[in-house]
Design an enzyme around this catalytic site. Structure first.
Site, PDB file in Angstrom:
ATOM      1  N   GLY A  10      48.816 -40.953 -22.801  1.00  0.00           N
ATOM      2  CA  GLY A  10      50.070 -39.877 -22.688  1.00  0.00           C
ATOM      3  C   GLY A  10      51.290 -40.157 -23.623  1.00  0.00           C
ATOM      4  O   GLY A  10      51.002 -41.018 -24.476  1.00  0.00           O
ATOM      5  N   GLU A  87      48.524 -50.308 -26.679  1.00  0.00           N
ATOM      6  CA  GLU A  87      49.065 -49.520 -27.800  1.00  0.00           C
ATOM      7  C   GLU A  87      47.551 -49.370 -28.716  1.00  0.00           C
ATOM      8  O   GLU A  87      47.570 -49.799 -29.828  1.00  0.00           O
ATOM      9  CB  GLU A  87      50.149 -50.149 -28.695  1.00  0.00           C
ATOM     10  CG  GLU A  87      51.319 -50.345 -27.874  1.00  0.00           C
ATOM     11  CD  GLU A  87      52.256 -49.213 -27.505  1.00  0.00           C
ATOM     12  OE1 GLU A  87      51.550 -48.018 -27.724  1.00  0.00           O
ATOM     13  OE2 GLU A  87      53.229 -49.222 -26.708  1.00  0.00           O
TER      14      GLU A  87
END
Length: 191
Positions: A10, A87
């Site tokens: 997202g 990440e």
């Protein structure tokens, strides 16, 4: 038995890392063995922790490449129930094969990352990870412009580089919905 791959994607500020931290807590409470990884490029809040924008954190091993992650995992082979990677979009494409190897060794893998850059283009690594996932969780954020809970894009407020890899927080990025992104960029004219 093979492990399971869960990917949480997202825009920025959608709670991806917060959700990852909740999953880490579940494994910690269950006294499971796990490792947490973060790319060394991400030093926004801490070099030794993954940290949510709200300040929640967990200790993490920072790695400079997917090969370094593979090496660290190999040192703990046969001892782990899961690995957590924050990440994922900052990793090179080789991470896809490494994650497959980890899953087939019987270890669960949980990854979070941006699915799109500020240029409204998919991150190739994230897309490939999503393609092999058992479960993909797509999160939204509150749009920083209109206030609606429908933001799916990270918008870069500062034009200081053309690179799509540019680590930053609120000083550089906001989450926006498609309509506000279009108003801000004018990229999708005629709509």
């Amino acid at each position: 038995m093979s492990g399971k791959l869960t990917v949480i994607v997202g825009p920025m500020y959608s709670g991806k890392t917060t959700e990852l931290l909740s999953l880490i807590e579940i494994y910690a409470l269950g006294k499971k063995n796990y490792l947490v990884f973060k790319p060394s490029i991400d030093i926004r809040y801490s070099e030794e922790h993954i940290v949510s924008h709200t300040g929640l954190k967990a200790p993490a091993i920072k790695v400079t490449s997917s090969d370094e992650l593979r090496k660290t995992f190999a040192e703990h082979a046969g001892q782990l129930d899961a690995i957590f990677i924050d990440e994922i979009h900052f990793f090179d494409e080789n991470i896809v094969q490494i994650i497959e190897e980890i899953i087939y060794s019987g270890v669960n893998v949980f990854c979070v990352g941006l699915d799109m850059s500020y240029k409204h283009r998919p991150f190739k690594t994230t897309v490939q990870i999503m393609g092999i996932a058992d479960e993909v969780i797509k999160k939204k954020a509150v749009c920083h412009i209109c206030g609606e809970y429908k933001a799916v894009v990270s918008y870069r407020k500062v034009d200081d580089t053309e690179s799509e890899i540019d680590v930053g927080g609120m000083e550089k990025y906001i989450a926006v919905c498609r309509d506000c992104y279009n108003k801000l960029t004018g990229r999708f004219k005629g709509n």
